[in-house]
Write a protein that holds these residues in place. Structure first.
Motif, PDB file in Angstrom:
ATOM      1  N   VAL A 174       0.975  -1.622   0.170  1.00 45.29           N
ATOM      2  CA  VAL A 174      -0.261  -0.047   0.600  1.00 45.29           C
ATOM      3  C   VAL A 174       0.908   1.189  -0.296  1.00 45.29           C
ATOM      4  CG1 VAL A 174      -1.675   1.560   1.886  1.00 45.29           C
ATOM      5  CG2 VAL A 174      -2.106  -1.138   0.996  1.00 45.29           C
ATOM      6  N   LEU A 175       1.693   1.789   0.661  1.00 42.78           N
ATOM      7  CA  LEU A 175       2.879   2.204   0.718  1.00 42.78           C
ATOM      8  C   LEU A 175       3.418   2.191  -0.394  1.00 42.78           C
ATOM      9  CD1 LEU A 175       4.366   2.254   4.462  1.00 42.78           C
ATOM     10  CD2 LEU A 175       2.679   3.553   3.414  1.00 42.78           C
ATOM     11  N   LEU A 176       4.237   1.277  -1.385  1.00 41.65           N
ATOM     12  CA  LEU A 176       4.412   1.709  -2.081  1.00 41.65           C
ATOM     13  C   LEU A 176       3.388   2.977  -3.683  1.00 41.65           C
ATOM     14  CD1 LEU A 176       6.868  -0.862  -2.968  1.00 41.65           C
ATOM     15  CD2 LEU A 176       7.720   1.379  -2.733  1.00 41.65           C
ATOM     16  N   SER A 177       2.137   1.743  -3.465  1.00 36.61           N
ATOM     17  CA  SER A 177       1.530   2.315  -4.436  1.00 36.61           C
ATOM     18  C   SER A 177       0.764   3.421  -4.211  1.00 36.61           C
ATOM     19  CB  SER A 177      -0.261   1.277  -4.270  1.00 36.61           C
ATOM     20  OG  SER A 177      -0.504   1.526  -2.647  1.00 36.61           O
ATOM     21  N   MET A 178       1.249   3.686  -3.097  1.00 36.79           N
ATOM     22  CA  MET A 178       1.231   5.106  -3.212  1.00 36.79           C
ATOM     23  C   MET A 178       2.070   6.461  -3.860  1.00 36.79           C
ATOM     24  SD  MET A 178      -0.271   5.823   1.099  1.00 36.79           S
ATOM     25  CE  MET A 178      -1.368   5.391   1.663  1.00 36.79           C
ATOM     26  N   LEU A 179       2.655   5.949  -3.935  1.00 36.72           N
ATOM     27  CA  LEU A 179       3.488   6.896  -5.168  1.00 36.72           C
ATOM     28  C   LEU A 179       3.560   6.858  -5.971  1.00 36.72           C
ATOM     29  CD1 LEU A 179       7.131   4.096  -4.512  1.00 36.72           C
ATOM     30  CD2 LEU A 179       6.830   6.452  -3.604  1.00 36.72           C
ATOM     31  N   GLY A 180       2.409   6.583  -6.651  1.00 33.31           N
ATOM     32  CA  GLY A 180       1.543   7.156  -8.152  1.00 33.31           C
ATOM     33  C   GLY A 180       0.580   7.742  -7.819  1.00 33.31           C
ATOM     34  N   LEU A 181       0.105   7.430  -6.776  1.00 33.26           N
ATOM     35  CA  LEU A 181      -1.032   8.328  -6.867  1.00 33.26           C
ATOM     36  C   LEU A 181      -1.115  10.131  -6.998  1.00 33.26           C
ATOM     37  CD1 LEU A 181      -1.792   8.250  -2.670  1.00 33.26           C
ATOM     38  CD2 LEU A 181      -3.395   7.013  -4.376  1.00 33.26           C
ATOM     39  N   THR A 182       0.007  10.846  -7.327  1.00 31.50           N
ATOM     40  CA  THR A 182      -0.314  12.014  -8.523  1.00 31.50           C
ATOM     41  C   THR A 182      -0.315  10.720  -9.696  1.00 31.50           C
ATOM     42  OG1 THR A 182       2.381  12.255  -8.344  1.00 31.50           O
ATOM     43  CG2 THR A 182       0.720  13.106  -6.293  1.00 31.50           C
ATOM     44  N   LEU A 183       0.192  10.244  -9.795  1.00 28.88           N
ATOM     45  CA  LEU A 183       0.235   9.985 -11.331  1.00 28.88           C
ATOM     46  C   LEU A 183      -0.658   9.052 -12.350  1.00 28.88           C
ATOM     47  CD1 LEU A 183       3.239   7.846 -11.009  1.00 28.88           C
ATOM     48  CD2 LEU A 183       3.238  10.628 -11.975  1.00 28.88           C
ATOM     49  N   VAL A 184      -1.355   8.970 -11.829  1.00 29.74           N
ATOM     50  CA  VAL A 184      -3.062   7.764 -11.539  1.00 29.74           C
ATOM     51  C   VAL A 184      -3.385   7.865 -10.871  1.00 29.74           C
ATOM     52  CG1 VAL A 184      -3.493   5.208 -12.424  1.00 29.74           C
ATOM     53  CG2 VAL A 184      -0.987   5.993 -13.322  1.00 29.74           C
ATOM     54  N   ALA A 185      -4.515   8.588 -10.745  1.00 30.27           N
ATOM     55  CA  ALA A 185      -6.069   8.746  -9.731  1.00 30.27           C
ATOM     56  C   ALA A 185      -6.333   7.532  -9.896  1.00 30.27           C
ATOM     57  CB  ALA A 185      -6.666   9.312  -9.746  1.00 30.27           C
ATOM     58  N   GLN A 186      -7.110   6.342 -11.026  1.00 28.96           N
ATOM     59  CA  GLN A 186      -7.628   5.964 -10.994  1.00 28.96           C
ATOM     60  C   GLN A 186      -7.925   4.753 -10.711  1.00 28.96           C
ATOM     61  OE1 GLN A 186      -6.333   7.147 -13.453  1.00 28.96           O
ATOM     62  NE2 GLN A 186      -7.210   7.038 -15.543  1.00 28.96           N
ATOM     63  N   GLY A 187      -6.448   3.600  -9.909  1.00 27.32           N
ATOM     64  CA  GLY A 187      -5.476   3.416  -8.759  1.00 27.32           C
ATOM     65  C   GLY A 187      -6.843   3.516  -7.301  1.00 27.32           C
ATOM     66  N   THR A 188      -6.892   4.732  -6.720  1.00 30.40           N
ATOM     67  CA  THR A 188      -7.228   5.559  -5.603  1.00 30.40           C
ATOM     68  C   THR A 188      -8.127   4.477  -5.026  1.00 30.40           C
ATOM     69  OG1 THR A 188      -6.895   7.552  -6.123  1.00 30.40           O
ATOM     70  CG2 THR A 188      -7.438   7.904  -4.470  1.00 30.40           C
ATOM     71  N   TRP A 189      -8.789   3.972  -5.281  1.00 28.11           N
ATOM     72  CA  TRP A 189     -10.167   2.881  -5.197  1.00 28.11           C
ATOM     73  C   TRP A 189      -9.804   2.018  -4.606  1.00 28.11           C
ATOM     74  CZ3 TRP A 189     -11.555  -1.424  -6.518  1.00 28.11           C
ATOM     75  CH2 TRP A 189     -11.345  -1.833  -7.953  1.00 28.11           C
ATOM     76  N   LEU A 190      -8.496   0.962  -5.594  1.00 29.28           N
ATOM     77  CA  LEU A 190      -8.269   0.021  -4.769  1.00 29.28           C
ATOM     78  C   LEU A 190      -7.111   0.096  -3.132  1.00 29.28           C
ATOM     79  CD1 LEU A 190      -8.479  -3.260  -5.262  1.00 29.28           C
ATOM     80  CD2 LEU A 190      -6.472  -2.575  -7.220  1.00 29.28           C
ATOM     81  N   ILE A 191      -6.260   1.102  -3.262  1.00 26.67           N
ATOM     82  CA  ILE A 191      -5.534   1.959  -2.208  1.00 26.67           C
ATOM     83  C   ILE A 191      -6.391   2.020  -1.263  1.00 26.67           C
ATOM     84  CG2 ILE A 191      -3.534   3.278  -1.189  1.00 26.67           C
ATOM     85  CD1 ILE A 191      -2.932   3.658  -4.681  1.00 26.67           C
TER      86      ILE A 191
END
Length: 324
Positions: free
Chosen positions: A135-152
């Motif tokens: 989860v922490l690693l996936s947060m690196l891309g929150l500013t890049l790809v918003a589509q994965g926010t719900w999964l995170i």
């Protein structure tokens, strides 16, 4: 006490997962163009393959270090060599339903006088620590790809819920007491579950939780780095933040799908994200196949070797941890 043979349903399940994986990868390779996929794989080269495998070994080593910390916290000083052999053997059944490989690890540790509740508590702690890292690693891309926010957010909610449950010492202790009723299967199952949670609670004291989280983040970052290297070797200029995001979000999707090893779910999300970033289909498929081979399937191969050479398992029947 019932027994489970190593040549029984567990190994048949491994073979089934291999067949499914081969069919899956062959199907997507044909869809993307087999020749183009092969061309993309050749761009990484043998040296790139070795680098990815080395980074996976680093991942396994750090996770084993964390495993030893959990066992010592639970009061079990299993010799490093024997514990490593058992730990790697557990990878053999990673792709079986219900994480049977982890149950096998507990069975082998039982011969080292580690009770099932303790080995399962270490397993629960491992899975939670892995989830935190991903989860922490996936947060690196929150500013890049918003589509994965719900999964995170789902992953973060699972972490929060698990930590809240583990923090409930008194309610858990009360449940352990009231569920200690001989002869009733439902109560006995609840008693075992609560006992495991109480033991796992010992592995989540603030200092140990912080140390395990650091180990987990570094471990999974190593495999994310391998993925970054593969993408760039194929000529796709990706930042580490993007590569780590795609890798971690795909791992998260696979974990939340409850499929053995995340098989199918992880690959689908990884390929979809790479296609969204305008990577050619053949390259996206090749990168996904390669990172899955050097992570998931490399672990399974090492596990089968360790299982076949483990003196405590070879040629014997192993007790089923769910019985007796």
């Amino acid at each position: 006490m019932s027994t489970v043979r190593l040549s029984g349903w567990r190994l048949r399940a491994v073979m089934f997962s291999v067949i499914v994986a081969v069919a899956l990868y062959l199907g997507v390779a044909l869809w993307a163009g087999a020749d183009e996929v092969w061309r993309a794989l050749k761009l990484v080269g043998f040296g790139g393959l070795l680098l990815a495998l080395a980074l996976s070994l680093l991942n396994y080593s750090l996770r084993f270090t964390r495993w030893q910390l959990y066992l010592r916290t639970l009061g079990h000083a299993v010799p490093t060599r024997a514990s490593l052999h058992i730990y790697v053997a557990g990878f053999a059944l990673t792709t079986t339903p219900g994480k049977a490989g982890e149950a096998l690890r507990g069975v082998l540790l039982k011969r080292r006088h580690v009770p099932y509740p303790d080995s399962f508590a270490a397993f629960v702690s491992e899975r939670l620590s892995d989830l935190i890292a991903v989860v922490l690693l996936s947060m690196l891309g929150l500013t890049l790809v918003a589509q994965g926010t719900w999964l995170i957010l789902i992953g973060a909610a699972c972490i929060l819920a698990a930590l809240v449950v583990l923090a409930w010492r008194r309610p858990l202790a009360w449940l352990q007491t009231v569920s200690d009723r001989p002869g009733q299967r439902l109560w006995r199952t609840l008693h075992h579950l609560v006992t495991v949670l109480l033991q796992a609670r010992r592995c989540h004291r603030p200092a140990l939780l912080a140390g395990a989280t650091v180990l987990s983040v570094i471990a999974w970052s190593a495999e994310a780095l391998a993925f970054w290297w593969i993408l760039n070797a194929m000529g796709f200029e990706a930042t580490f933040a993007f590569a780590a995001f795609v890798f971690a979000l795909a791992m998260l999707a696979g974990a939340l799908s409850f499929l053995p090893g995340g098989l199918g779910g992880t690959e689908a999300v990884m390929i979809a994200l790479l296609l969204w970033a305008d990577m050619p289909p053949a390259d996206a498929v090749a990168a996904t196949m390669l990172i899955r081979f050097t992570t998931l399937w490399f672990a399974v191969i090492l596990g089968l070797i360790a299982l076949g050479t483990n003196p405590e398992a070879r040629g014997r029947e192993l007790p089923d941890p769910h019985h007796g």
